[in-house]
Design a protein around this motif. Structure first.
Motif, PDB file in Angstrom:
ATOM      1  N   ARG A 101       0.836  -1.200   0.000  1.00 35.72           N
ATOM      2  CA  ARG A 101       0.000   0.000   0.000  1.00 35.72           C
ATOM      3  C   ARG A 101       0.873   1.253   0.000  1.00 35.72           C
ATOM      4  N   LEU A 104       1.935   1.903  -3.522  1.00 36.04           N
ATOM      5  CA  LEU A 104       0.873   2.480  -4.329  1.00 36.04           C
ATOM      6  C   LEU A 104       0.705   3.968  -4.027  1.00 36.04           C
ATOM      7  N   ALA A 105       0.817   4.335  -2.756  1.00 37.62           N
ATOM      8  CA  ALA A 105       0.683   5.747  -2.379  1.00 37.62           C
ATOM      9  C   ALA A 105       1.818   6.578  -2.980  1.00 37.62           C
ATOM     10  N   ASP A 108       1.150   6.802  -6.753  1.00 38.73           N
ATOM     11  CA  ASP A 108       0.003   7.660  -7.032  1.00 38.73           C
ATOM     12  C   ASP A 108       0.411   9.131  -6.963  1.00 38.73           C
ATOM     13  N   TRP A 130      -5.199  -1.471  -7.009  1.00 44.30           N
ATOM     14  CA  TRP A 130      -5.386  -0.035  -7.168  1.00 44.30           C
ATOM     15  C   TRP A 130      -6.839   0.346  -6.856  1.00 44.30           C
ATOM     16  N   TYR A 133      -7.094   0.743  -3.167  1.00 54.30           N
ATOM     17  CA  TYR A 133      -6.422   1.984  -2.763  1.00 54.30           C
ATOM     18  C   TYR A 133      -7.272   3.197  -3.120  1.00 54.30           C
ATOM     19  N   GLU A 136     -10.289   3.658  -0.883  1.00 51.83           N
ATOM     20  CA  GLU A 136      -9.921   4.248   0.406  1.00 51.83           C
ATOM     21  C   GLU A 136      -9.655   5.745   0.298  1.00 51.83           C
ATOM     22  N   THR A 137      -9.056   6.163  -0.805  1.00 53.54           N
ATOM     23  CA  THR A 137      -8.672   7.571  -0.959  1.00 53.54           C
ATOM     24  C   THR A 137      -9.762   8.417  -1.616  1.00 53.54           C
TER      25      THR A 137
END
Length: 266
Positions: A101, A104-105, A108, A130, A133, A136-137
């Motif tokens: 994770r 990925l952050a 991103d 993704w 993720y 969540e965002t």
């Protein structure tokens, strides 16, 4: 060579970078990193879309942001990464869910920065985690039509793709070694699709994804699950969805029993 490929109809050409110079050359061979970066330009000049794919593991995960910088500078048309699928006997290359994770952050953030600058590279968010993720965002919201219970997105195995090798062998997924479902020289493709491929559409058999709010849109990577645990319907080892973050419904004795019965019947 690239002009020849273009002449014969090649529209897109994928190259691999599995780390920055030292790591990639260790994986491949000395000089491979610089050669690959150089060939991005060759592919582009021939009028073919250049693609860089990175296979991510614990060994190289923190080099991915640097790889992005390198390939953007080289002018690649498309960049994507997917996770390593172990096939047995290798060194431990696994990442924890939190580590993945975090990656990925980082990516991103970098993708957004480049896009804001008008970068021409398309960043393909290939891994279906993704979706988790972005849910969540707040970048992904479950559509109202999802109440229909159908599979709309996520892993396409059994849903929207299969693999045909030069030998004619048909595989449900190119990343699952034992997923051969037929041969185009012996079997009618339409028959394979509606019969043998059914073994890869048992969405309620997923030990974790079947309880997830995002089942219709994600399901992680069953090939990665299969590589780590031997179970195509097992848990994706890098998925961080949980009951605690509200994505999974609690396990019940009935659901566990039904899942086990379904597997035995299969």
């Amino acid at each position: 060579m690239c002009r020849e490929l273009k002449y014969y109809g090649c529209r897109k050409y994928q190259l691999s970078l599995d780390g920055l110079r030292e790591t990639h050359d260790w994986f491949r061979k000395p000089g491979s990193f610089d050669c690959t970066i150089e060939k991005i330009g060759c592919v582009n000049r021939a009028g073919i879309r250049s693609v860089i794919m990175t296979t991510v593991s614990a060994t190289n995960r923190m080099e991915v942001p640097g790889i992005i910088d390198a390939v953007v500078k080289a002018g690649v048309n498309v960049f994507a990464f997917s996770r390593y699928v172990p096939s047995g006997g290798e060194l431990d290359t696994s990442m924890t869910p939190a580590e993945y994770r975090e990656l990925l952050a980082l990516c991103d953030k970098k993708f957004r920065e480049y896009e804001a600058e008008g970068c021409k590279t398309y960043f393909n968010k290939k891994d279906h985690l993704w979706t988790l993720y972005e849910y969540e965002t707040g970048q992904f919201k479950i559509p109202a039509y999802a109440c229909d219970g159908l599979i709309h997105d996520g892993c396409n195995c059994g849903n929207g793709h299969l693999t045909i090798l030069p030998s004619g062998d048909i595989y449900a997924c190119r990343r699952v070694a034992d997923s051969k479902v037929g041969n185009v020289f012996e079997d009618r493709l339409a028959d394979v699709w509606v019969t043998t491929m059914e073994d890869y559409r048992n969405y309620d058999e997923f030990s974790k994804c079947s309880r997830c709010k995002l089942k219709q849109f994600c399901r992680g990577c069953p090939a990665v699950a299969k590589g780590y645990s031997g179970d195509f319907y097992g848990e994706d080892p890098q998925c961080w969805a949980s009951e605690e973050n509200g994505l999974l419904t609690p396990k019940t004795e009935e659901s566990v029993h039904d899942n086990n019965e379904s597997r035995r019947a299969g």
